[in-house]
Design a protein around this motif. Structure first.
Motif, PDB file in Angstrom:
ATOM      1  N   GLU A 117     -16.012 -28.597  -1.066  1.00 10.82           N
ATOM      2  CA  GLU A 117     -16.263 -28.615   0.382  1.00 10.82           C
ATOM      3  C   GLU A 117     -15.238 -29.525   1.064  1.00 10.82           C
ATOM      4  OE1 GLU A 117     -20.892 -28.275   1.354  1.00 10.82           O
ATOM      5  OE2 GLU A 117     -20.480 -29.697  -0.276  1.00 10.82           O
ATOM      6  N   LEU A 118     -14.965 -30.674   0.439  1.00  6.98           N
ATOM      7  CA  LEU A 118     -13.944 -31.580   0.973  1.00  6.98           C
ATOM      8  C   LEU A 118     -12.573 -30.921   0.982  1.00  6.98           C
ATOM      9  CD1 LEU A 118     -14.808 -35.043  -0.566  1.00  6.98           C
ATOM     10  CD2 LEU A 118     -14.687 -34.473   1.861  1.00  6.98           C
ATOM     11  N   LEU A 119     -12.265 -30.203  -0.088  1.00  7.45           N
ATOM     12  CA  LEU A 119     -10.968 -29.527  -0.177  1.00  7.45           C
ATOM     13  C   LEU A 119     -10.800 -28.550   0.987  1.00  7.45           C
ATOM     14  CD1 LEU A 119      -8.304 -28.881  -1.600  1.00  7.45           C
ATOM     15  CD2 LEU A 119      -9.571 -27.263  -3.041  1.00  7.45           C
ATOM     16  N   ASP A 120     -11.842 -27.773   1.284  1.00 11.48           N
ATOM     17  CA  ASP A 120     -11.759 -26.830   2.396  1.00 11.48           C
ATOM     18  C   ASP A 120     -11.458 -27.544   3.704  1.00 11.48           C
ATOM     19  OD1 ASP A 120     -12.280 -24.692   0.716  1.00 11.48           O
ATOM     20  OD2 ASP A 120     -14.429 -24.615   1.202  1.00 11.48           O
ATOM     21  N   ARG A 121     -12.073 -28.694   3.917  1.00 12.52           N
ATOM     22  CA  ARG A 121     -11.840 -29.463   5.147  1.00 12.52           C
ATOM     23  C   ARG A 121     -10.469 -30.136   5.119  1.00 12.52           C
ATOM     24  NH1 ARG A 121     -16.535 -33.189   6.195  1.00 12.52           N
ATOM     25  NH2 ARG A 121     -15.628 -33.323   8.259  1.00 12.52           N
ATOM     26  N   LEU A 122     -10.057 -30.621   3.936  1.00 11.48           N
ATOM     27  CA  LEU A 122      -8.755 -31.272   3.821  1.00 11.48           C
ATOM     28  C   LEU A 122      -7.620 -30.293   4.094  1.00 11.48           C
ATOM     29  CD1 LEU A 122      -7.122 -33.823   3.149  1.00 11.48           C
ATOM     30  CD2 LEU A 122      -7.232 -33.134   0.737  1.00 11.48           C
ATOM     31  N   LYS A 123      -7.794 -29.039   3.699  1.00 11.67           N
ATOM     32  CA  LYS A 123      -6.745 -28.033   3.911  1.00 11.67           C
ATOM     33  C   LYS A 123      -6.431 -27.833   5.387  1.00 11.67           C
ATOM     34  CE  LYS A 123      -6.997 -25.326  -0.297  1.00 11.67           C
ATOM     35  NZ  LYS A 123      -7.246 -24.013  -0.881  1.00 11.67           N
ATOM     36  N   GLU A 124      -7.371 -28.176   6.261  1.00 14.35           N
ATOM     37  CA  GLU A 124      -7.097 -28.100   7.696  1.00 14.35           C
ATOM     38  C   GLU A 124      -6.068 -29.156   8.102  1.00 14.35           C
ATOM     39  OE1 GLU A 124     -10.874 -28.422   9.691  1.00 14.35           O
ATOM     40  OE2 GLU A 124     -11.721 -26.777   8.502  1.00 14.35           O
ATOM     41  N   LEU A 125      -6.051 -30.275   7.374  1.00 13.35           N
ATOM     42  CA  LEU A 125      -5.106 -31.365   7.657  1.00 13.35           C
ATOM     43  C   LEU A 125      -3.864 -31.291   6.781  1.00 13.35           C
ATOM     44  CD1 LEU A 125      -7.796 -34.195   7.707  1.00 13.35           C
ATOM     45  CD2 LEU A 125      -6.700 -33.150   9.701  1.00 13.35           C
ATOM     46  N   GLU A 126      -4.070 -30.856   5.543  1.00 17.96           N
ATOM     47  CA  GLU A 126      -2.985 -30.747   4.564  1.00 17.96           C
ATOM     48  C   GLU A 126      -3.073 -29.370   3.904  1.00 17.96           C
ATOM     49  OE1 GLU A 126      -2.844 -33.996   1.756  1.00 17.96           O
ATOM     50  OE2 GLU A 126      -3.473 -35.449   3.273  1.00 17.96           O
ATOM     51  N   PRO A 127      -2.432 -28.360   4.508  1.00 18.30           N
ATOM     52  CA  PRO A 127      -2.569 -26.982   4.025  1.00 18.30           C
ATOM     53  C   PRO A 127      -2.219 -26.775   2.548  1.00 18.30           C
ATOM     54  CG  PRO A 127      -1.486 -27.010   6.160  1.00 18.30           C
ATOM     55  CD  PRO A 127      -1.601 -28.437   5.704  1.00 18.30           C
ATOM     56  N   SER A 128      -1.372 -27.624   1.981  1.00 17.11           N
ATOM     57  CA  SER A 128      -0.981 -27.433   0.581  1.00 17.11           C
ATOM     58  C   SER A 128      -1.904 -28.154  -0.400  1.00 17.11           C
ATOM     59  CB  SER A 128       0.464 -27.909   0.377  1.00 17.11           C
ATOM     60  OG  SER A 128       0.540 -29.301   0.632  1.00 17.11           O
ATOM     61  N   THR A 169      -5.626 -32.821  -5.801  1.00 11.58           N
ATOM     62  CA  THR A 169      -5.376 -33.710  -4.668  1.00 11.58           C
ATOM     63  C   THR A 169      -6.673 -34.405  -4.256  1.00 11.58           C
ATOM     64  OG1 THR A 169      -3.699 -32.148  -3.874  1.00 11.58           O
ATOM     65  CG2 THR A 169      -4.439 -33.835  -2.319  1.00 11.58           C
ATOM     66  N   VAL A 170      -7.738 -33.619  -4.116  1.00 11.44           N
ATOM     67  CA  VAL A 170      -9.033 -34.159  -3.699  1.00 11.44           C
ATOM     68  C   VAL A 170      -9.609 -35.045  -4.796  1.00 11.44           C
ATOM     69  CG1 VAL A 170     -11.422 -33.566  -3.130  1.00 11.44           C
ATOM     70  CG2 VAL A 170      -9.549 -32.317  -2.089  1.00 11.44           C
ATOM     71  N   TYR A 171      -9.538 -34.581  -6.040  1.00 10.86           N
ATOM     72  CA  TYR A 171     -10.118 -35.366  -7.135  1.00 10.86           C
ATOM     73  C   TYR A 171      -9.408 -36.706  -7.314  1.00 10.86           C
ATOM     74  CZ  TYR A 171     -13.379 -31.776  -8.555  1.00 10.86           C
ATOM     75  OH  TYR A 171     -14.436 -30.884  -8.579  1.00 10.86           O
ATOM     76  N   ARG A 172      -8.104 -36.736  -7.157  1.00 11.22           N
ATOM     77  CA  ARG A 172      -7.384 -38.014  -7.251  1.00 11.22           C
ATOM     78  C   ARG A 172      -7.800 -38.955  -6.116  1.00 11.22           C
ATOM     79  NH1 ARG A 172      -2.972 -34.709  -8.974  1.00 11.22           N
ATOM     80  NH2 ARG A 172      -2.217 -34.598  -6.843  1.00 11.22           N
ATOM     81  N   ALA A 173      -7.916 -38.408  -4.914  1.00  7.46           N
ATOM     82  CA  ALA A 173      -8.336 -39.230  -3.776  1.00  7.46           C
ATOM     83  C   ALA A 173      -9.763 -39.731  -3.977  1.00  7.46           C
ATOM     84  CB  ALA A 173      -8.223 -38.440  -2.468  1.00  7.46           C
TER      85      ALA A 173
END
Length: 149
Positions: free
Chosen positions: A43-54, A59-63
């Motif tokens: 769910e976070l990844l879907d929201r993050l892609k709005e800010l960071e499309p790639s 990426t999410v798991y490391r953060a």
């Protein structure tokens, strides 16, 4: 406290601790702070892609690993989800109450529960290296709306 103030507090803590608060870590922190309740990495990844499309799952798991290590979020083990911690500036005991009906997650900070758990472990010769205390049930609202809860 506003999300902006929480972000500023987290930045100060990272600076004091000598750790890097990268733009991606900031984005995930902000997304977590804005989200009420537990959220999955995807769910976070879907929201993050709005800010960071790639952005990709790693990426999410490391953060999230970074945010966990700094105490900014908690992992809700039984849901495989994450919960923002409003009390990240101080070390505190943590127990979670999880509503199986609506998904509400309530974070408790009861030192007596923590101490009793630790004492029981010590009585059994067990050294705790990590702990997660979670209880599932039904919240007040769901119990009121659904009498059979």
């Amino acid at each position: 406290m506003t999300v902006q103030r929480q972000l500023e507090q987290a930045e100060r803590l990272c600076e004091q601790r000598g750790v890097r608060f990268t733009p991606t870590r900031r984005h995930v922190f902000t997304l977590m702070a804005e989200h009420k309740g537990a959220v999955s990495a995807y769910e976070l990844l879907d929201r993050l892609k709005e800010l960071e499309p790639s952005a990709k799952p790693p990426t999410v798991y490391r953060a999230l690993d970074f945010l966990l290590s700094q105490g900014f979020v908690h992992k809700v083990e039984s849901l495989n989800a994450f919960l923002f911690c409003d009390h990240f500036a101080e070390h505190h005991p943590m127990q979670l109450l999880i509503c199986d009906h609506c998904g509400l997650v309530i974070e408790l900070h009861d030192e007596a529960i923590n101490q009793a758990f630790k004492q029981q472990a010590e009585l059994h010769g067990f050294a705790i290296t990590s702990q997660s205390i979670e209880a599932h049930g039904h919240c007040r609202r769901c119990r009121a709306e659904t009498p059979n809860c």
